[in-house]
Design a protein around this motif. Structure first.
Motif, PDB file in Angstrom:
ATOM      1  N   UNK A   1      15.680  -5.073 -15.065  1.00  0.00           N
ATOM      2  CA  UNK A   1      15.273  -5.127 -13.658  1.00  0.00           C
ATOM      3  C   UNK A   1      13.784  -4.874 -13.551  1.00  0.00           C
ATOM      4  N   UNK A   2      13.088  -5.681 -12.761  1.00  0.00           N
ATOM      5  CA  UNK A   2      11.657  -5.499 -12.573  1.00  0.00           C
ATOM      6  C   UNK A   2      11.168  -6.354 -11.430  1.00  0.00           C
ATOM      7  N   UNK A   3       9.874  -6.292 -11.198  1.00  0.00           N
ATOM      8  CA  UNK A   3       9.254  -7.116 -10.165  1.00  0.00           C
ATOM      9  C   UNK A   3       8.754  -8.389 -10.842  1.00  0.00           C
ATOM     10  N   UNK A   4       9.331  -9.521 -10.515  1.00  0.00           N
ATOM     11  CA  UNK A   4       8.946 -10.770 -11.157  1.00  0.00           C
ATOM     12  C   UNK A   4       8.101 -11.666 -10.262  1.00  0.00           C
ATOM     13  N   UNK A   5       8.098 -11.391  -8.966  1.00  0.00           N
ATOM     14  CA  UNK A   5       7.223 -12.104  -8.040  1.00  0.00           C
ATOM     15  C   UNK A   5       6.546 -11.076  -7.153  1.00  0.00           C
ATOM     16  N   UNK A   6       5.232 -11.004  -7.235  1.00  0.00           N
ATOM     17  CA  UNK A   6       4.450 -10.035  -6.464  1.00  0.00           C
ATOM     18  C   UNK A   6       3.506 -10.795  -5.546  1.00  0.00           C
ATOM     19  N   UNK A   7       3.495 -10.412  -4.281  1.00  0.00           N
ATOM     20  CA  UNK A   7       2.571 -10.997  -3.308  1.00  0.00           C
ATOM     21  C   UNK A   7       1.491  -9.983  -2.979  1.00  0.00           C
ATOM     22  N   UNK A   8       0.248 -10.378  -3.112  1.00  0.00           N
ATOM     23  CA  UNK A   8      -0.857  -9.509  -2.711  1.00  0.00           C
ATOM     24  C   UNK A   8      -1.600 -10.167  -1.555  1.00  0.00           C
ATOM     25  N   UNK A   9      -1.696  -9.447  -0.453  1.00  0.00           N
ATOM     26  CA  UNK A   9      -2.417  -9.956   0.715  1.00  0.00           C
ATOM     27  C   UNK A   9      -3.805  -9.320   0.741  1.00  0.00           C
ATOM     28  N   UNK A 114       1.883  -6.125  -2.027  1.00  0.00           N
ATOM     29  CA  UNK A 114       0.733  -5.241  -2.193  1.00  0.00           C
ATOM     30  C   UNK A 114      -0.302  -5.618  -1.148  1.00  0.00           C
ATOM     31  N   UNK A 115      -0.787  -4.626  -0.434  1.00  0.00           N
ATOM     32  CA  UNK A 115      -1.840  -4.865   0.559  1.00  0.00           C
ATOM     33  C   UNK A 115      -2.674  -3.598   0.730  1.00  0.00           C
ATOM     34  N   UNK A 116      -3.748  -3.715   1.479  1.00  0.00           N
ATOM     35  CA  UNK A 116      -4.666  -2.604   1.646  1.00  0.00           C
ATOM     36  C   UNK A 116      -4.337  -1.749   2.858  1.00  0.00           C
ATOM     37  N   UNK A 117      -4.687  -0.480   2.758  1.00  0.00           N
ATOM     38  CA  UNK A 117      -4.565   0.434   3.897  1.00  0.00           C
ATOM     39  C   UNK A 117      -5.458  -0.040   5.036  1.00  0.00           C
ATOM     40  N   UNK A 118      -4.974   0.068   6.244  1.00  0.00           N
ATOM     41  CA  UNK A 118      -5.790  -0.279   7.413  1.00  0.00           C
ATOM     42  C   UNK A 118      -6.835   0.802   7.658  1.00  0.00           C
ATOM     43  N   UNK A 119      -8.032   0.373   7.967  1.00  0.00           N
ATOM     44  CA  UNK A 119      -9.120   1.283   8.332  1.00  0.00           C
ATOM     45  C   UNK A 119      -9.354   1.115   9.827  1.00  0.00           C
ATOM     46  N   UNK A 140      11.042  -5.921   2.400  1.00  0.00           N
ATOM     47  CA  UNK A 140      10.625  -5.775   1.022  1.00  0.00           C
ATOM     48  C   UNK A 140       9.833  -4.477   0.843  1.00  0.00           C
ATOM     49  N   UNK A 141       9.815  -3.910  -0.373  1.00  0.00           N
ATOM     50  CA  UNK A 141       8.979  -2.735  -0.615  1.00  0.00           C
ATOM     51  C   UNK A 141       7.499  -3.107  -0.538  1.00  0.00           C
ATOM     52  N   UNK A 142       6.714  -2.209   0.034  1.00  0.00           N
ATOM     53  CA  UNK A 142       5.297  -2.468   0.253  1.00  0.00           C
ATOM     54  C   UNK A 142       4.476  -1.407  -0.455  1.00  0.00           C
ATOM     55  N   UNK A 143       3.584  -1.840  -1.326  1.00  0.00           N
ATOM     56  CA  UNK A 143       2.665  -0.938  -2.007  1.00  0.00           C
ATOM     57  C   UNK A 143       1.318  -1.014  -1.302  1.00  0.00           C
ATOM     58  N   UNK A 144       0.922   0.087  -0.679  1.00  0.00           N
ATOM     59  CA  UNK A 144      -0.318   0.134   0.096  1.00  0.00           C
ATOM     60  C   UNK A 144      -1.404   0.819  -0.728  1.00  0.00           C
ATOM     61  N   UNK A 145      -2.539   0.144  -0.863  1.00  0.00           N
ATOM     62  CA  UNK A 145      -3.656   0.665  -1.654  1.00  0.00           C
ATOM     63  C   UNK A 145      -4.688   1.281  -0.708  1.00  0.00           C
ATOM     64  N   UNK A 146      -5.094   2.535  -0.920  1.00  0.00           N
ATOM     65  CA  UNK A 146      -6.066   3.174  -0.028  1.00  0.00           C
ATOM     66  C   UNK A 146      -7.371   2.397   0.048  1.00  0.00           C
ATOM     67  N   UNK A 147      -8.057   2.510   1.199  1.00  0.00           N
ATOM     68  CA  UNK A 147      -9.306   1.769   1.369  1.00  0.00           C
ATOM     69  C   UNK A 147     -10.485   2.429   0.673  1.00  0.00           C
ATOM     70  N   UNK A 272      -3.682   8.501   3.332  1.00  0.00           N
ATOM     71  CA  UNK A 272      -3.281   8.409   1.932  1.00  0.00           C
ATOM     72  C   UNK A 272      -4.471   8.580   1.001  1.00  0.00           C
ATOM     73  N   UNK A 273      -4.197   9.193  -0.159  1.00  0.00           N
ATOM     74  CA  UNK A 273      -5.238   9.428  -1.156  1.00  0.00           C
ATOM     75  C   UNK A 273      -4.909   8.748  -2.479  1.00  0.00           C
ATOM     76  N   UNK A 274      -3.685   8.273  -2.623  1.00  0.00           N
ATOM     77  CA  UNK A 274      -3.262   7.465  -3.770  1.00  0.00           C
ATOM     78  C   UNK A 274      -2.434   6.306  -3.227  1.00  0.00           C
ATOM     79  N   UNK A 275      -2.203   5.264  -4.024  1.00  0.00           N
ATOM     80  CA  UNK A 275      -1.320   4.195  -3.561  1.00  0.00           C
ATOM     81  C   UNK A 275       0.052   4.737  -3.175  1.00  0.00           C
ATOM     82  N   UNK A 276       0.652   4.106  -2.170  1.00  0.00           N
ATOM     83  CA  UNK A 276       1.939   4.557  -1.637  1.00  0.00           C
ATOM     84  C   UNK A 276       2.899   3.372  -1.596  1.00  0.00           C
TER      85      UNK A 276
END
Length: 280
Positions: A1-9, A114-119, A140-147, A272-276
């Protein structure tokens, strides 16, 4: 089991490098196909203001975003090719200033978003609602990357926020591919009031046992602090544990109630201070 298709906005050139680095990192770990998405927003027109917008303004608005898209696509192509990642680039145009629906439509057929944190202080209005909208509506699960910040690892040392809710359960299992490969996973009971009984489900004991059967190196911890909100407690524990990823459920109550009264999801999305990684 894994992530085989990842969308990054990616819609912000200034923060595109860190967001793409995170996406490429995840794609390499899981040998995933990576889809890059840029959405050209429509111009924002305030309904309370009756005004004529000249064609030159519309053209200038579109030209700016197309130039941003071209530069981000070039960075996407360069990064994915240098890392030998299967990848594709998508560029779409919205006739509305809010681009969330287009991102959501693309997100629903991917394993991970995967997308960026809103500022809220510096982002255009069309970007501020995207993380919350995608979290609520994509399924879908969302991985948010801090700005701000640089993240050399994501998912080696994970803190999982747990409160026994549907959202928290879904987040934990949506993150299972990451948890299985993590060197350390801390399951933290993220509420500020101690329950009346030693409920194994609420305290996370049963979840920890399930994760352990997947060979997850998991430990549980409980620290009731009535002076801290759940969001503040999770942020505090991320720092104390040196975690490089926080996993949690998102919007266990309505977004409207969180906007008015506050809540852990809003607190984390703003500070957030790390990806979530969040799931709803």
């Amino acid at each position: 089991m894994g992530y085989k298709t990842i969308l990054v906005h990616v819609s912000n050139l200034d923060r595109s490098k860190e967001i793409l680095n995170a996406a490429v990192m995840m794609a390499k770990i899981y040998d995933a196909h990576l889809i890059g998405l840029f959405v050209v927003p429509g111009i924002h027109i305030y309904p309370s203001v009756s005004m004529y917008i000249p064609a030159e303004a519309l053209q200038s608005h579109k030209k700016f975003h197309l130039e941003q898209a071209e530069k981000i696509e070039a960075l996407f192509d360069k990064t994915t090719k240098s890392e030998g990642i299967s990848a594709e680039w998508r560029q779409e145009e919205s006739y509305l200033p809010n681009i969330s629906q287009i991102v959501i439509d693309n997100a629903r057929t991917a394993d991970l978003i995967i997308l960026g944190q809103a500022d809220e202080e510096n982002d255009d209005a069309n970007l501020i609602e995207v993380p919350g909208d995608v979290l609520m509506e994509s399924g879908r699960p969302v991985l948010v990357v801090p700005y701000s910040g640089t993240f050399k690892t994501i998912g080696d040392h994970v803190l999982v926020g747990w409160n026994g809710t549907r959202e928290a359960s879904r987040a934990a299992f949506d993150a299972l591919p990451i948890l299985k490969s993590a060197s350390q996973v801390h399951l933290h009971w993220a509420v500020s009031v101690k329950p009346d009984s030693d409920d194994k489900t609420l305290l996370g004991t049963d979840l920890a046992a399930t994760l352990a059967r997947h060979n997850v190196n998991v430990s549980t911890e409980t620290n009731v602090n009535p002076d801290l909100s759940a969001g503040d407690e999770l942020l505090s524990y991320v720092t104390q544990r040196g975690a490089d990823l926080l996993v949690m459920g998102g919007y266990g109550r309505s977004r409207t109630r969180e906007f008015i009264f506050g809540g852990a999801t809003k607190q984390i999305l703003n500070h957030m201070i790390v990806p979530v990684l969040m799931s709803h």
